[in-house]
Scaffold this active site. Structure first.
Site, mmCIF file in Angstrom:
data_model
loop_
_atom_site.group_PDB
_atom_site.id
_atom_site.type_symbol
_atom_site.label_atom_id
_atom_site.label_comp_id
_atom_site.label_asym_id
_atom_site.label_seq_id
_atom_site.Cartn_x
_atom_site.Cartn_y
_atom_site.Cartn_z
ATOM 1 N N GLN A 1 0.838 -1.198 0.000
ATOM 2 C CA GLN A 1 0.000 0.000 0.000
ATOM 3 C C GLN A 1 0.873 1.248 0.000
ATOM 4 O O GLN A 1 1.167 1.815 1.051
ATOM 5 C CB GLN A 1 -0.950 0.001 1.197
ATOM 6 C CG GLN A 1 -1.963 1.106 1.100
ATOM 7 C CD GLN A 1 -3.069 0.964 2.104
ATOM 8 O OE1 GLN A 1 -3.255 -0.057 2.733
ATOM 9 N NE2 GLN A 1 -3.834 2.030 2.267
ATOM 10 N N PHE A 2 1.271 1.692 -1.192
ATOM 11 C CA PHE A 2 2.166 2.837 -1.319
ATOM 12 C C PHE A 2 1.585 4.111 -0.720
ATOM 13 O O PHE A 2 2.308 5.023 -0.343
ATOM 14 C CB PHE A 2 2.559 3.068 -2.785
ATOM 15 C CG PHE A 2 1.469 3.650 -3.633
ATOM 16 C CD1 PHE A 2 1.366 5.018 -3.815
ATOM 17 C CD2 PHE A 2 0.532 2.833 -4.260
ATOM 18 C CE1 PHE A 2 0.359 5.560 -4.594
ATOM 19 C CE2 PHE A 2 -0.465 3.360 -5.041
ATOM 20 C CZ PHE A 2 -0.560 4.739 -5.211
ATOM 21 N N THR A 3 0.264 4.171 -0.578
ATOM 22 C CA THR A 3 -0.370 5.385 -0.057
ATOM 23 C C THR A 3 -0.016 5.661 1.404
ATOM 24 O O THR A 3 -0.302 6.749 1.909
ATOM 25 C CB THR A 3 -1.904 5.337 -0.224
ATOM 26 O OG1 THR A 3 -2.412 4.203 0.473
ATOM 27 C CG2 THR A 3 -2.291 5.264 -1.696
#
Length: 151
Positions: free
Chosen positions: A79-81
Site C-alpha cells: 500500500q504505497f499510499t
C-alpha cells in the site's frame, strides 16, 4: 518502510476480474509501503518486529503473545499510499514512495523474511493491483511502525 498492522479475526484480499484471492483467519493484516532507500536490514528488522509483537491475549486476557506464539496467520498487502504527503493542498503526493521497479523486489523480500520469522507461509496481495481488502478487526488493535523512526 512503513506498515500498518491490524490484529484481525479474519482478512481477505480479492482482485476482481482475475479470480485471485488470499485470506487468513485469526492473525495479522499488514499493509506495507516502501521507500527507495529501504535496506535488507530494515526489512529484516520489520519482519522480526512484526512476528514478535505481543498483541494477542494470553490465558489471563493480557496482550502478551505474538502471532508466532498463537500460531496465527499473516496477510501482507502492499500500500504505497502509506507514504502520502498531505502538507500542501488537498491532493496527496506519493513522491516519497518507492516506484514499482524498486518496491516490488523489496515487497517480495520482506514477505519472504516475514514467512521465515513467523515459521509458515503468509498470504499476499498482488503488488500494484486494484485490490479489495476486507477484514474483521479484533479489539480493535491497530499499530503503525516506521523502520526509520523505530518507536
Amino acid at each position: 518502510m512503513r506498515v500498518v498492522i491490524q490484529r484481525v479475526k479474519n482478512a481477505r484480499v480479492d482482485i476482481p476480474d482475475t479470480g485471485y484471492s488470499a485470506s487468513i483467519g485469526n492473525g495479522l493484516l499488514v499493509l506495507a509501503a516502501f521507500v527507495d532507500d529501504d535496506t535488507d536490514a530494515a526489512l529484516d528488522w520489520m519482519a522480526r518486529k512484526i512476528s514478535s509483537l505481543r498483541i494477542f491475549d494470553d490465558a489471563n486476557g493480557v496482550m502478551n503473545l505474538s502471532v508466532r506464539d498463537t500460531g496465527g496467520e499473516v496477510l501482507v498487502v502492499s500500500q504505497f499510499t502509506l507514504y502520502a504527503s498531505t502538507a500542501r493542498g488537498n491532493r496527496p503526493s506519493y513522491l516519497k514512495a518507492a516506484k514499482p521497479d524498486v518496491a516490488v523486489p523489496l515487497y517480495e523480500r520482506f514477505c519472504s523474511m516475514l514467512e521465515a520469522c513467523v515459521g509458515k507461509e503468509i498470504g499476499r496481495g498482488v503488488f500494484g493491483a486494484d485490490m479489495k481488502v476486507s477484514l474483521l478487526n479484533d479489539g480493535p488493535v491497530t499499530i503503525i511502525i516506521d523502520s526509520q523512526i523505530k518507536e
